[in-house]
Design a protein around this motif. Structure first.
Motif, PDB file in Angstrom:
ATOM      1  N   CYS A   3      -1.249   5.111   3.903  1.00 21.82           N
ATOM      2  CA  CYS A   3      -2.599   4.662   3.541  1.00 21.82           C
ATOM      3  C   CYS A   3      -3.288   4.158   4.811  1.00 21.82           C
ATOM      4  O   CYS A   3      -2.672   3.507   5.646  1.00 21.82           O
ATOM      5  N   ASP A   5      -5.192   1.797   5.210  1.00 20.96           N
ATOM      6  CA  ASP A   5      -5.281   0.341   5.288  1.00 20.96           C
ATOM      7  C   ASP A   5      -4.291  -0.248   6.302  1.00 20.96           C
ATOM      8  O   ASP A   5      -4.572  -1.266   6.929  1.00 20.96           O
ATOM      9  N   CYS A  11      -7.526  -1.673  -3.703  1.00 13.75           N
ATOM     10  CA  CYS A  11      -6.371  -1.606  -2.799  1.00 13.75           C
ATOM     11  C   CYS A  11      -6.668  -2.405  -1.546  1.00 13.75           C
ATOM     12  O   CYS A  11      -5.890  -3.250  -1.110  1.00 13.75           O
ATOM     13  N   GLY A  65      -9.378   3.666  -5.414  1.00 14.54           N
ATOM     14  CA  GLY A  65      -7.947   3.795  -5.230  1.00 14.54           C
ATOM     15  C   GLY A  65      -7.159   3.061  -6.301  1.00 14.54           C
ATOM     16  O   GLY A  65      -6.373   3.644  -7.039  1.00 14.54           O
ATOM     17  N   TRP A 106       0.839  -1.194   0.000  1.00 12.36           N
ATOM     18  CA  TRP A 106       0.000   0.000   0.000  1.00 12.36           C
ATOM     19  C   TRP A 106       0.878   1.250   0.000  1.00 12.36           C
ATOM     20  O   TRP A 106       2.044   1.215   0.420  1.00 12.36           O
ATOM     21  N   CYS A 107       0.319   2.366  -0.432  1.00 15.06           N
ATOM     22  CA  CYS A 107       1.071   3.618  -0.431  1.00 15.06           C
ATOM     23  C   CYS A 107       1.412   3.999   1.023  1.00 15.06           C
ATOM     24  O   CYS A 107       0.681   3.648   1.944  1.00 15.06           O
ATOM     25  N   GLN A 126     -11.625   5.162   5.744  1.00 17.68           N
ATOM     26  CA  GLN A 126     -10.222   4.879   5.476  1.00 17.68           C
ATOM     27  C   GLN A 126      -9.647   5.973   4.597  1.00 17.68           C
ATOM     28  O   GLN A 126     -10.216   6.315   3.559  1.00 17.68           O
ATOM     29  N   VAL A 141      -3.438   9.124  -1.262  1.00 19.44           N
ATOM     30  CA  VAL A 141      -3.010   9.594  -2.576  1.00 19.44           C
ATOM     31  C   VAL A 141      -4.133  10.317  -3.337  1.00 19.44           C
ATOM     32  O   VAL A 141      -3.927  11.375  -3.910  1.00 19.44           O
ATOM     33  N   PHE A 142      -5.331   9.740  -3.324  1.00 16.75           N
ATOM     34  CA  PHE A 142      -6.365  10.304  -4.193  1.00 16.75           C
ATOM     35  C   PHE A 142      -7.487  11.050  -3.472  1.00 16.75           C
ATOM     36  O   PHE A 142      -8.316  11.690  -4.100  1.00 16.75           O
ATOM     37  N   CYS A 171      -7.526   7.542   1.910  1.00 12.31           N
ATOM     38  CA  CYS A 171      -6.690   7.267   0.741  1.00 12.31           C
ATOM     39  C   CYS A 171      -5.745   8.439   0.619  1.00 12.31           C
ATOM     40  O   CYS A 171      -6.132   9.519   0.188  1.00 12.31           O
TER      41      CYS A 171
HETATM   42  S1  SF4 Z   1      -4.210   4.473  -3.621  1.00  9.03           S
HETATM   43 FE1  SF4 Z   1      -5.125   5.163  -1.742  1.00  9.03          FE
HETATM   44  S2  SF4 Z   1      -6.253   3.435  -0.959  1.00  9.03           S
HETATM   45 FE2  SF4 Z   1      -4.840   2.662  -2.474  1.00  9.03          FE
HETATM   46  S3  SF4 Z   1      -3.013   2.082  -1.320  1.00  9.03           S
HETATM   47 FE3  SF4 Z   1      -2.705   4.145  -2.014  1.00  9.03          FE
HETATM   48  S4  SF4 Z   1      -3.420   5.379  -0.349  1.00  9.03           S
HETATM   49 FE4  SF4 Z   1      -4.250   3.366  -0.010  1.00  9.03          FE
END
Ligand code: SF4
Ligand SMILES: Cc1ncc(C[n+]2csc(CCOP(=O)(O)OP(=O)(O)O)c2C)c(N)n1
Lengths: 622, 340
Positions: B27, B29, B58, B132, B23-24, B205, B209-210, B207
């Protein structure tokens, strides 16, 4: 039960080899019931039988309309038969619409029995008749016509039982059946028993149907209308105990057998669809046979829940027909990637899209072979007759669990609903299905390797609940041996090859292809699935006429039996009859570079033997 | 005399797989994974009896990071895969991991029916209000107006509330928590793990990044009490730093915000997760930030027969009534004849 022969000594009894009868009428007229009863009685008498029910697509088309006609054809014979017959010898038509849609199939000179009461102005108009066909010289001169006022005679027979007119009229199928029983010297005893059992709780209905049946018998016996009646002697089938079986029934029995033979639970998931629904209905009754059924919310859920059950260690089966199989595609890809055993039954019907739901066709072969994304090989088997559904279902399960792969089993509407005598197997004579789940964790410190294969390339089937074998599988490409996610280019090509090779290796586990007829010669007919009977009969007939024609019927379509290529090379012409536009033909051409010729029919109906004979003649002459 | 063999004492580390987590960074998660790993050893279930089933997204990579049995399924179908597994193997504890797109868009049908049937599954829906894995399209939970790659001028369709859907489908357990609210999430996960029937948990949760910060109102320690009502069974619905504000139902039966000090405490709305009638839970699910303070915790927890339990029971009942099936009788059917 009185034997009819005794009561009609003055009427001559002629022997016939085989007879084709078709009952047809409005969908509410009980024609399927009449046909089934006649089939049961003939089978129990010892005739070989083959049936072709023909349902309307609409559940309740307007009464008397052409769209609402329902038919049931059966052939009963004193020798072995494989088809319900090309031409009808005796047609029972309960109304003008039934006459209109079925008369074309009655052979010239055949017996035509109609319910004349139904030929009123309204019904004639609904059937688009501008004048009464029963007084048409064409009809009266071409056929042996019997106009019987069945509605009135049935009402008379049930009078005094307190039935409404509607209820009384519902008994007229038994009148027709009784009449035909008389005509073909059948014992109505079993049907009487059936009526008593079926209507046990409503004695007045039981009595009414019994009276209608007897009235039909008496009508044949006492009126001068019929000059002769006929007898078809029992057939000389191989010795043993027999019963009548339909394809969907046979599939269910095989699943129950598989549960027993493997000592495992069988999980079946399905979503209702014609003509596959009866598999679910049959299995839902068998809860005490180690079977769990699940009516899923759609076909996607049916296939994926089956994948889940398979991961858990059950023998998993799902079934559908064309549109549902299309929906299952992605789930099947998951089963291919996870290499889990699963059997998918496709009871084919006319397509594309909703197509012809109640009619038969063989047009899903290419979908089952290639209709998934990616290089996604699946073994494909096809049953050839109602009873063969039992054999091939067991075979499909054996291959699925033996090779850790989803397997397609193709049947079709014709064999799903058609019936034939079946030599009853004994469960103790069937070979056990051996399934081994690994139980001990790897001895070294390493994690369990879910994709470590044996010499046939088959991976182990470790199931949840086993300590030390915890592992994860899924649809993403996985590294060889470990099963971990892996996007490596070389690995992907390697795994693609392995998956293909594993399915190809099944060729070592299936019987070699056999051929009926000369081992080399002019024409080879190559068929698959439910066309077996018609093609077998046509090939035999052609040989009887002195032609060099052999028949090769495929039950294994992927992989093909190893000797198929050699067989194909031994004949001057290869003819491929199919109820589609040439799907097996295309595969044979591309696999064996053989100039196969198609014989194709896409009318929602099985082949007639005559159609095939014409094609053979043509091929021989060319 | 038989001795009881004690179960080995497991720790979160025993549930970690050897796979590198992809995962990023930051994140949400990660935190959910950590809390799940934390509670699994406490449940008294041997490790080999857990199965984690997921769809695609994801979040659905989750099973790979646990050393249990796992199935990484196909997009949207995890509840169906899990239903089949649970039906054939009621002895297993089956968890479903899914995302907002996975569960509510492509897999809406399966989610609905798993909940309706009350299959004994723990379903964790990681709601990040975005797609994601496919890199930033809006999802069925994205707020109206949200600008994403596929809605550059703002989403025009209305989002759905996962908890309203679940409660509408008859959920016997429905709860919500937040990825980084460690204690609260742990509590909710434990409750879900012990529930018999479908335990549906929405986890907010992030995200990173987005769609980062979408749930800051519920995760920021300093202000979350101003925005969220932490549900407690039998307690009134209050929020604010000191619990100084509360919820009561007005004459129309609709929730309204009041100063706790200004009314008799009996007049506040009291939480009852066990209410037979789902209206209370549904009303809570309709309360969404920023239009109203948002409830967190267990909305509903009632006891109903499970689907898998009922299926097994029916098989047993039929077996008790008919005895084990006799295949030779089955094959023979009603009518047979002998050919000699
Ligand atoms: S894109 Fe978003 S949801 Fe997917 S791993 Fe990266 S941070 Fe998590
Ligand atoms: C049949 C199919 N359609 C589309 C996709 C592409 N896809 C993968 S994940 C995803 C959305 C995931 O969003 P969400 O469930 O919210 O999970 P997240 O990645 O945000 O955790 C989509 C559309 C797919 N894998 N399969």
């Amino acid at each position: 039960m009185t034997a009819l022969v005794d009561t009609a000594p003055e009427r001559p009894l002629e022997s016939l080899e085989s007879v084709v009868i078709r009952f047809c009428g409005d969908s509410g007229d009980g024609m399927q019931l009449a046909g089934t009863q006649f089939t049961n009685v003939s089978a129990a008498f010892g005739n070989d039988v083959s049936t072709l029910p023909d349902f309307p697509a609409e559940i309740r088309a307007p009464a008397g309309s052409l769209a609402g006609v329902s038919g049931y054809q059966l052939c009963f014979s004193s020798h072995e038969i494989f088809t319900p017959g090309d031409e009808v010898d005796t047609l029972v038509a309960m109304n003008p619409a039934a006459l209109k849609t079925n008369l074309g199939d009655l052979r010239s000179g055949g017996t035509l029995i109609v319910n004349s009461d139904a030929f009123d102005k309204g019904n004639l108009t609904k059937a688009h008749y501008s004048s009464d066909p029963l007084s048409d010289a064409q009809v009266t001169s071409s056929y042996n016509l019997h106009t019987v006022p069945m509605t009135r005679l049935t009402r008379d027979a049930v009078e005094g039982l307190g039935l409404s007119q509607r209820e009384a009229d519902r008994c007229k199928n038994f009148f027709a059946l009784g009449l035909v029983y008389w005509l073909y010297d059948r014992d109505p005893g079993p049907t009487r028993e059936w009526i008593l059992e079926k209507f046990g709780k409503k004695p007045q209905f039981a009595e009414a149907n019994l009276r209608a049946l007897q009235a039909g018998v008496n009508y044949g016996d006492s009126t001068e209308s019929f000059t002769t009646h006929y007898r078809v002697a029992p057939a000389k089938l191989p010795p043993g105990r027999y019963r009548k079986i339909m394809g969907n029934e046979a599939l269910a029995y095989a699943m129950a057998a598989a549960a027993k033979l493997s000592g495992k639970e069988l999980f079946y998931a399905g979503y209702p669809i014609t003509p596959a629904s009866d598999i679910l209905h049959n299995l839902a009754e068998l809860k005490n046979f180690g079977i769990k059924t699940f009516q899923a919310e759609d076909e996607i859920s049916a296939v994926t829940s089956a994948v889940g059950a398979s991961f858990g260690g059950a023998i998993a089966v799902t079934a559908s027909s064309g549109p549902g199989i299309a929906l299952k595609g992605e789930g099947l890809g998951l089963a291919v990637m996870t290499e889990l055993p699963l059997v998918v039954i496709d009871v084919q019907r006319g397509g594309p899209s909703t197509g012809l739901p109640t009619k038969t066709e063989q047009s899903d072969l290419l979908m089952t072979m290639y209709g998934r994304n990616g290089d996604c090989p699946m073994p494909v088997l096809a049953a050839q007759s109602p009873g063969d559904c039992f054999t091939m279902m067991l075979e499909a399960i054996r291959l699925a669990v033996g090779f850790m792969t989803p397997v397609f089993l193709l049947t079709d509407g014709y064999i799903a609903n058609g019936a034939e005598p079946w030599s009853i197997p004994k469960i103790s004579d069937l070979e056990p299905i051996e399934i081994k789940h690994p139980t001990s964790p790897p001895t070294n410190e390493n994690a369990y390797l879910p994709y470590l294969r044996d010499e046939r390339l088959v991976r182990p089937w470790a199931i949840p609940g086993t300590p030390g074998l915890e592992h994860r599988i899924g649809g993403i490409e996985k590294a060889d041996v470990t099963g971990n996610i892996c996007y490596d280019a070389e690995n992907h090509e390697h795994m693609t090859r392995i998956r293909r090779q594993k399915v190809a290796n099944i060729a070592d586990a299936i019987p070699p292809q056999t051929v009926e007829g000369p081992a080399s010669g002019d024409v080879l007919l190559v068929s698959w699935g439910g066309t077996f009977g018609a093609v077998r009969t046509a090939a035999a007939e052609a040989r009887r006429r002195g032609e060099s024609v052999a028949h090769c019927h495929l039950r294994y379509l992927n992989p093909f039996p190893r000797n198929l290529g050699t067989i194909l090379s031994r004949y001057r012409r290869v003819l491929v009859p199919e109820l589609n536009s040439g799907q097996l033909r295309m595969i044979l051409r591309s696999t064996f570079l053989v100039d196969a010729i198609g014989v194709n029919k896409v009318q929602g109906k099985p082949f007639l033997v005559n159609e095939l004979l014409k094609a053979i003649e043509h091929a021989v002459v060319k | 005399m038989s001795t009881i063999t004690p179960l080995p004492v497991l720790t979160p580390k025993d549930f970690a797989s050897d796979q590198e987590i992809r995962w990023c960074p930051r994140c949400g998660d990660y935190s959910i994974l950590a809390q799940v790993k934390k509670i699994l050893p406490t449940l008294g279930v041997p490790r080999e009896k857990f199965v984690f089933v997921s769809g695609i997204g994801c979040s659905s990579r989750f099973p790979y990071y646990l050393n249990t049995y796992g199935v990484h399924g196909i997009h949207g179908r995890a509840p169906a895969i899990a239903t089949g597994l649970k039906l054939s193997r009621p002895d297993l504890q089956v968890w479903v991991i899914t995302g907002d797109g996975d569960a509510l868009s492509i897999g809406g049908n399966h989610l609905l029916h798993a909940i309706r049937r009350n299959v004994n599954l723990k379903i964790l829906l990681f709601n990040n209000q975005i797609y994601g894995l496919t890199k930033g399209q809006y999802s069925p939970t994205s707020p109206q107006g949200q600008k994403t790659k596929s809605t550059p001028f703002g989403a025009v369709d209305r989002p759905l509330s996962p908890l309203s859907v679940a409660i509408g489908a008859g959920a016997t357990f429905a709860a919500r928590s937040v990825d980084v609210d460690i204690q609260h999430l742990t509590m909710v996960l434990e409750r879900a793990a012990h529930h018999e029937g479908t335990a549906f948990v929405e986890v907010y949760q992030d995200c990173n990044v987005f769609n980062t910060g979408a749930f800051e109102y519920a995760s920021d320690k300093a202000t979350k009490n101003e925005h969220c009502i932490y549900l407690e069974q039998g307690k009134p619905l209050v929020f604010g730093k000191q619990g100084e504000r509360g919820v009561r139902l007005n004459g129309k039966g609709l929730p309204e915000i009041v100063d706790v000090a200004s009314i008799a405490s009996d007049d506040l709305l009291f939480h009852d997760e066990q209410a037979d009638d789902p209206s209370h839970a549904f009303r809570l699910a309709q309360m969404r930030w920023p239009l109203s303070p948002e409830p967190m915790g267990v909305f509903r927890a009632v006891s109903r027969p499970t689907f898998d339990g009922a299926v097994v029971q029916q098989v047993q009942d039929v077996e008790a009534k008919l005895g084990p099936g006799n295949l030779d009788e089955l094959f023979a059917g009603a009518e047979t004849w002998e050919v000699v």
